[in-house]
Scaffold this active site. Structure first.
Site, short mmCIF file in Angstrom:
data_model
loop_
_atom_site.label_atom_id
_atom_site.label_comp_id
_atom_site.label_asym_id
_atom_site.label_seq_id
_atom_site.Cartn_x
_atom_site.Cartn_y
_atom_site.Cartn_z
N ASP A 166 14.94 -5.38 -2.70
CA ASP A 166 14.46 -5.73 -1.54
C ASP A 166 14.99 -6.33 -0.66
OD1 ASP A 166 12.22 -5.06 -3.54
OD2 ASP A 166 10.81 -5.99 -3.78
N LYS A 229 7.78 -2.00 2.77
CA LYS A 229 6.91 -2.53 1.74
C LYS A 229 6.94 -3.93 3.08
CE LYS A 229 7.77 -7.18 -1.37
NZ LYS A 229 9.18 -7.71 -2.19
N LYS A 265 5.18 -0.61 -1.48
CA LYS A 265 4.75 -2.22 -1.90
C LYS A 265 3.50 -2.87 -1.29
CE LYS A 265 7.12 -5.52 -4.09
NZ LYS A 265 8.45 -5.67 -5.04
#
Length: 329
Positions: A166, A229, A265
């Site tokens: 991430d 995300k 996400k």
């Protein structure tokens, strides 16, 4: 953004449907992206009341939500013991008696997300479970460490066993409209990840406008992000329904143009089962059933699982349970 250029489709690898290979940088495509803030906010405001699932249907949706959780600990006082407990919970997120009452086989969460320092601990704790380890990287959460160190951090996490990374983008590239710099940065991060899937954290609460969110989403996907995300969870404003709607429609446009499915996400502030149901319904409405699985959808959450467990126990027993009945590990 409704055209489907043959050149864009040709850039995709048909033999690798699970990865996004990215596209050449196209500034005209980026500049064409707009966002009607009023319409987006009206649509987002209607979402919580548009879908209501009850009884066994709600239980089924909540079980699906569990499988899409990136169970996360990103605290300064993390210890190996805490991470091992989190991993034990990830492997058995729901008590056996509740699974039996629901007629379910064992399930697991989507991944465990930790800082780089805890990757090896998590990998060892999850050995044999099939649960991937995700590492936050690139100077998380601010993304302001030297670029060479951010790249090295990715490599170190992959070498330690993380199969998902991430990353955080440099917000200044968005705020100054330097889309080529954002593309080059994201492309370098994607290459540094190698076989590990990369989730691009946009930190949407710091991007200034929904149009910036839409354009940043497009650029990160163009540069090869496998997921986009919302947030690090450390910003003042994290995942919201308007931001999510913008990002989902960017994903839909990208899939329509390229044939490539990119994951989504939402992270930060999603702690209630009812919120999880709203996000799942939005995913189904906007992107369809293929996105209702952990390959394309994750919740970034640390406390969501506890509330989902409480709701499932209420479904089984008719009573809400105390928090101590749902330990973290």
């Amino acid at each position: 953004m409704t055209d489907r250029p043959t050149a864009l489709r040709a850039a995709a690898h048909p033999d690798d449907a699970r990865r996004n290979p990215g596209l050449p940088f196209d500034l005209d495509r980026v500049r064409a992206v707009q966002a009607n803030t009023g319409a987006i906010e009206r649509r987002a405001a209607s979402l919580p009341g548009r879908r209501s699932v009850k009884k066994e249907w709600q239980a089924a949706w909540l079980l699906r939500a569990i499988t899409c959780i990136d169970l996360t600990t990103l605290a300064g006082d993390d210890t190996p013991g805490r991470v091992r407990r989190l991993c034990a919970k990830a492997a058995r997120p729901l008590r056996g008696d509740l699974l039996d009452a629901l007629g379910m086989e064992p399930i697991t969460v989507g991944a465990v997300c930790v800082y780089h320092e805890m990757v090896e601990t998590a990998v060892r704790a999850l050995e044999g479970t099939g649960i991937p380890v995700a590492a936050v990287s690139t100077g998380f959460p601010a993304g302001l460490s030297p670029f060479r160190l951010r790249l090295a951090e990715i490599g170190d996490s992959v070498a330690a066993g993380a199969s998902e990374i991430d990353i955080v983008i440099s917000r200044r590239h968005v705020l100054t409209g330097d889309w080529k710099a954002l593309y080059d940065e994201m492309r370098a991060f994607r290459e540094a990840c190698g076989a590990a899937h990369v989730k691009a954290i946009l930190a949407t609460g710091e991007l200034g406008s929904l149009r910036n969110v839409a354009r940043a989403s497009q650029v990160c996907m163009m540069a090869g992000a496998d997921f986009i995300k919302t947030s690090t969870g450390k910003e003042g404003v994290n995942a919201t329904l308007p931001v999510s709607l913008v990002m989902l429609r960017a994903i839909r446009d990208y899939e329509a143009a390229t044939g490539i499915r990119v994951g989504y996400k939402p992270a930060g502030g999603i702690s209630k089962a009812k919120d999880a149901l709203t996000y799942l319904a939005m995913m189904k409405d906007e992107l369809g059933r293929p996105w209702l699985n952990p390959e394309l959808f994750r919740f970034g959450a640390s406390s969501l699982l506890g509330d989902i467990e409480r709701q499932l126990e209420h479904f089984v027993t008719g009573r809400y349970s105390a928090a101590h009945r749902h330990p973290a590990g």
